[in-house]
Design an enzyme around this catalytic site. Structure first.
Site, short mmCIF file in Angstrom:
data_model
loop_
_atom_site.label_atom_id
_atom_site.label_comp_id
_atom_site.label_asym_id
_atom_site.label_seq_id
_atom_site.Cartn_x
_atom_site.Cartn_y
_atom_site.Cartn_z
CG ASP A 120 -0.32 -0.20 2.54
OD1 ASP A 120 0.83 0.23 2.71
OD2 ASP A 120 -0.97 -0.80 3.43
CG HIS A 135 4.56 -9.79 -0.64
ND1 HIS A 135 3.82 -10.18 0.45
CD2 HIS A 135 5.53 -10.73 -0.78
CE1 HIS A 135 4.32 -11.30 0.96
NE2 HIS A 135 5.36 -11.65 0.23
CB CYS A 143 4.24 -5.55 -19.57
SG CYS A 143 3.85 -6.65 -20.94
N GLY A 203 2.32 -7.01 13.03
CA GLY A 203 1.08 -7.03 12.25
C GLY A 203 1.09 -7.99 11.09
CB THR A 204 3.03 -10.25 9.44
OG1 THR A 204 2.96 -11.38 8.55
CG2 THR A 204 4.26 -10.37 10.33
C1 BJW Z 1 -2.80 -6.38 13.71
C2 BJW Z 1 -3.72 -5.37 13.80
C3 BJW Z 1 -3.27 -4.21 14.40
C4 BJW Z 1 -4.72 -6.96 12.86
N1 BJW Z 1 -2.01 -4.13 14.83
N2 BJW Z 1 -1.56 -6.29 14.15
C5 BJW Z 1 2.24 -24.69 0.73
C6 BJW Z 1 1.22 -24.76 -0.22
C7 BJW Z 1 1.13 -23.82 -1.23
C8 BJW Z 1 2.04 -22.80 -1.35
C9 BJW Z 1 3.03 -22.74 -0.40
C10 BJW Z 1 3.14 -23.66 0.61
N3 BJW Z 1 4.21 -23.34 1.38
C11 BJW Z 1 4.74 -22.23 0.89
C12 BJW Z 1 4.06 -21.86 -0.20
C13 BJW Z 1 4.31 -20.71 -1.03
C14 BJW Z 1 3.43 -19.50 -0.77
C15 BJW Z 1 2.99 -19.47 0.69
O1 BJW Z 1 3.67 -19.01 1.57
N4 BJW Z 1 1.78 -19.94 0.97
C16 BJW Z 1 1.30 -20.05 2.36
C17 BJW Z 1 0.05 -19.18 2.51
C18 BJW Z 1 1.06 -21.49 2.64
N5 BJW Z 1 4.27 -18.37 -1.07
C19 BJW Z 1 4.40 -17.91 -2.29
O2 BJW Z 1 3.79 -18.38 -3.24
C20 BJW Z 1 5.38 -16.78 -2.48
N6 BJW Z 1 6.28 -17.07 -3.53
C21 BJW Z 1 7.16 -18.07 -3.44
O3 BJW Z 1 7.24 -18.78 -2.46
O4 BJW Z 1 7.97 -18.19 -4.54
C22 BJW Z 1 8.84 -19.31 -4.63
C23 BJW Z 1 8.09 -20.44 -5.24
C24 BJW Z 1 7.51 -20.27 -6.48
C25 BJW Z 1 6.83 -21.34 -7.05
C26 BJW Z 1 6.67 -22.52 -6.34
C27 BJW Z 1 7.24 -22.66 -5.07
C28 BJW Z 1 7.96 -21.60 -4.52
C29 BJW Z 1 4.64 -15.51 -2.87
C30 BJW Z 1 3.76 -15.02 -1.78
C31 BJW Z 1 3.01 -13.79 -2.28
C32 BJW Z 1 1.98 -13.31 -1.28
N7 BJW Z 1 1.12 -12.40 -1.92
C33 BJW Z 1 0.10 -11.71 -1.11
C34 BJW Z 1 -0.74 -10.84 -2.07
C35 BJW Z 1 0.05 -9.61 -2.49
C36 BJW Z 1 -0.71 -8.80 -3.48
C37 BJW Z 1 -1.98 -8.22 -2.92
O5 BJW Z 1 -1.95 -7.40 -1.99
O6 BJW Z 1 -3.02 -8.61 -3.45
O7 BJW Z 1 0.74 -10.92 -0.12
S1 BJW Z 1 -0.91 -12.82 -0.19
C38 BJW Z 1 -1.04 -11.77 1.23
O8 BJW Z 1 -0.38 -12.43 2.34
C39 BJW Z 1 -0.20 -10.53 0.91
C40 BJW Z 1 0.50 -10.30 2.22
O9 BJW Z 1 1.66 -9.50 2.02
C41 BJW Z 1 0.79 -11.68 2.69
C42 BJW Z 1 1.02 -11.77 4.19
O10 BJW Z 1 -0.12 -11.42 4.89
P1 BJW Z 1 -0.01 -10.54 6.22
O11 BJW Z 1 0.55 -9.23 5.90
O12 BJW Z 1 0.65 -11.33 7.26
O13 BJW Z 1 -1.56 -10.31 6.55
P2 BJW Z 1 -2.58 -11.29 7.31
O14 BJW Z 1 -3.94 -10.82 7.00
O15 BJW Z 1 -2.27 -12.70 7.06
O16 BJW Z 1 -2.27 -11.03 8.86
C43 BJW Z 1 -2.56 -9.78 9.45
C44 BJW Z 1 -2.09 -9.85 10.89
O17 BJW Z 1 -2.27 -8.56 11.47
C45 BJW Z 1 -2.89 -10.83 11.76
O18 BJW Z 1 -1.99 -11.65 12.48
C46 BJW Z 1 -3.68 -9.93 12.72
O19 BJW Z 1 -3.84 -10.49 14.02
C47 BJW Z 1 -2.80 -8.73 12.77
N8 BJW Z 1 -3.46 -7.47 13.08
N9 BJW Z 1 -4.93 -5.83 13.24
C48 BJW Z 1 -1.20 -5.23 14.69
N10 BJW Z 1 -4.11 -3.16 14.55
#
Ligand code: BJW
Length: 263
Positions: A120, A135, A143, A203-204
């Site tokens: 953001d 990310h 593209c 916050g993750t």
């Molecule tokens: C507060 C609060 C307050 C609330 N104060 N806190 C097993 C199966 C399938 C896939 C995989 C697997 N193991 C690993 C993978 C790979 C996959 C992965 O990790 N999946 C898991 C989910 C299982 N990863 C990938 O695919 C990554 N690439 C990769 O690994 O490449 C190598 C590779 C390639 C090919 C094959 C194999 C390997 C890429 C990951 C990309 C993530 N993309 C997103 C979308 C971005 C674009 C968009 O915005 O649309 O990124 S997904 C989403 O999750 C976003 C975030 O950056 C990311 C993390 O989320 P985040 O920030 O932690 O948010 P939340 O909502 O999860 O948590 C919020 C937290 O805040 C909570 O804990 C609340 O309690 C807290 N909170 N209010 C403080 N006020």
């Protein structure tokens, strides 16, 4: 409603938090501090998280349809419009007290690195410098075929718009599931995480890899790991310090305590 030190108005979070004295003591002598942020840091700006029950984006939308290259290829218009909606939301949001406190944190330590999973741009809008974006950034467009960042706008009403160079479809410059993270950002993030004195995870949900592995890098290297989150995560049991609370309350309090510390 009250105005606070960070120039923003604190509306919702009046709870008090206790920052452990030992953490403050370690921060006072820390030379290198690393912070990794997630969607929770922007929650108090009104930007939805991904995995929170009820309010998280993944509670309402399917990640495989909207945040994968396959989903985009299947329905580019739907994905483009979903991101256009989110882009508008982000443009209307303002950095909150957590973003501003992280900007202040950068002045407290000789070396400070802010790594974010957020797309953001709110850290940069709060004034943080050298933010490492893992990310991508939702405000940028690239593209789909060539990955080139496109800054020029087109006259056509086509959705998604077309690349002026190759005619391919345009997409947001964010990292979808199954895509690799920007190499230099990830390399830098891993290097500074393994070489810091104190590592913060703020916050993750700490479930998305490889970003979630950065705390493991810090732990393996024997560094102090701190988690700030109102909810437990897979990191909670491993972290040396866990401060349970909203980032917009906890981070400013930590900055205040470090600034006013008397040993
Ligand atoms: C507060 C609060 C307050 C609330 N104060 N806190 C097993 C199966 C399938 C896939 C995989 C697997 N193991 C690993 C993978 C790979 C996959 C992965 O990790 N999946 C898991 C989910 C299982 N990863 C990938 O695919 C990554 N690439 C990769 O690994 O490449 C190598 C590779 C390639 C090919 C094959 C194999 C390997 C890429 C990951 C990309 C993530 N993309 C997103 C979308 C971005 C674009 C968009 O915005 O649309 O990124 S997904 C989403 O999750 C976003 C975030 O950056 C990311 C993390 O989320 P985040 O920030 O932690 O948010 P939340 O909502 O999860 O948590 C919020 C937290 O805040 C909570 O804990 C609340 O309690 C807290 N909170 N209010 C403080 N006020």
């Amino acid at each position: 409603m009250e105005s606070n030190l960070w120039g923003t108005r604190r509306q919702r979070h009046h709870q008090r938090v206790t920052i452990p004295d030992e953490l403050v003591r370690q921060l006072r002598s820390a030379q290198r501090v690393v912070v990794v942020t997630g969607a929770g840091v922007s929650a108090e700006s009104g930007v939805p998280t991904f995995r929170d029950a009820q309010t998280g984006l993944w509670a309402k939308f399917k990640p495989e349809e909207l945040a994968t290259p396959e989903g985009f290829q299947a329905n580019p218009r739907l994905v483009w419009e979903w991101y256009a909606w989110r882009r508008k939301m982000v443009a209307a949001a303002r950095p909150n007290s957590a973003h501003f406190a992280l900007r202040e944190m950068e002045k407290l330590f000789p070396e400070f690195h802010l790594i974010t999973q957020n797309v953001d741009g709110l850290h940069q809008r709060a004034g943080s410098s050298n933010v490492i974006e893992l990310h991508g950034n939702i405000t940028r467009t690239k593209c789909f075929n060539e990955g080139t960042i496109i800054t020029t706008s087109q006259d056509s009403d086509e959705v998604p718009p077309r690349c002026p160079q190759c005619g391919g479809v345009l997409r947001p410059d964010v990292v979808w599931f199954g895509e690799v993270l920007p190499e230099s950002a990830l390399e830098k993030a891993a290097e500074v995480s393994a070489n810091c004195d104190v590592f913060f995870s703020i916050g993750t949900s700490a479930v998305v890899y490889p970003a979630a592995a950065l705390s493991a890098d810090a732990l393996r290297a024997g560094k102090t790991v701190v988690e700030i989150n109102p909810e437990p995560t897979p990191l909670t049991a491993l972290a040396h310090f866990v401060v349970s609370g909203a980032a917009g309350v906890v981070v400013p309090e930590i900055v205040n305590r470090v600034r006013s510390f008397v040993s």
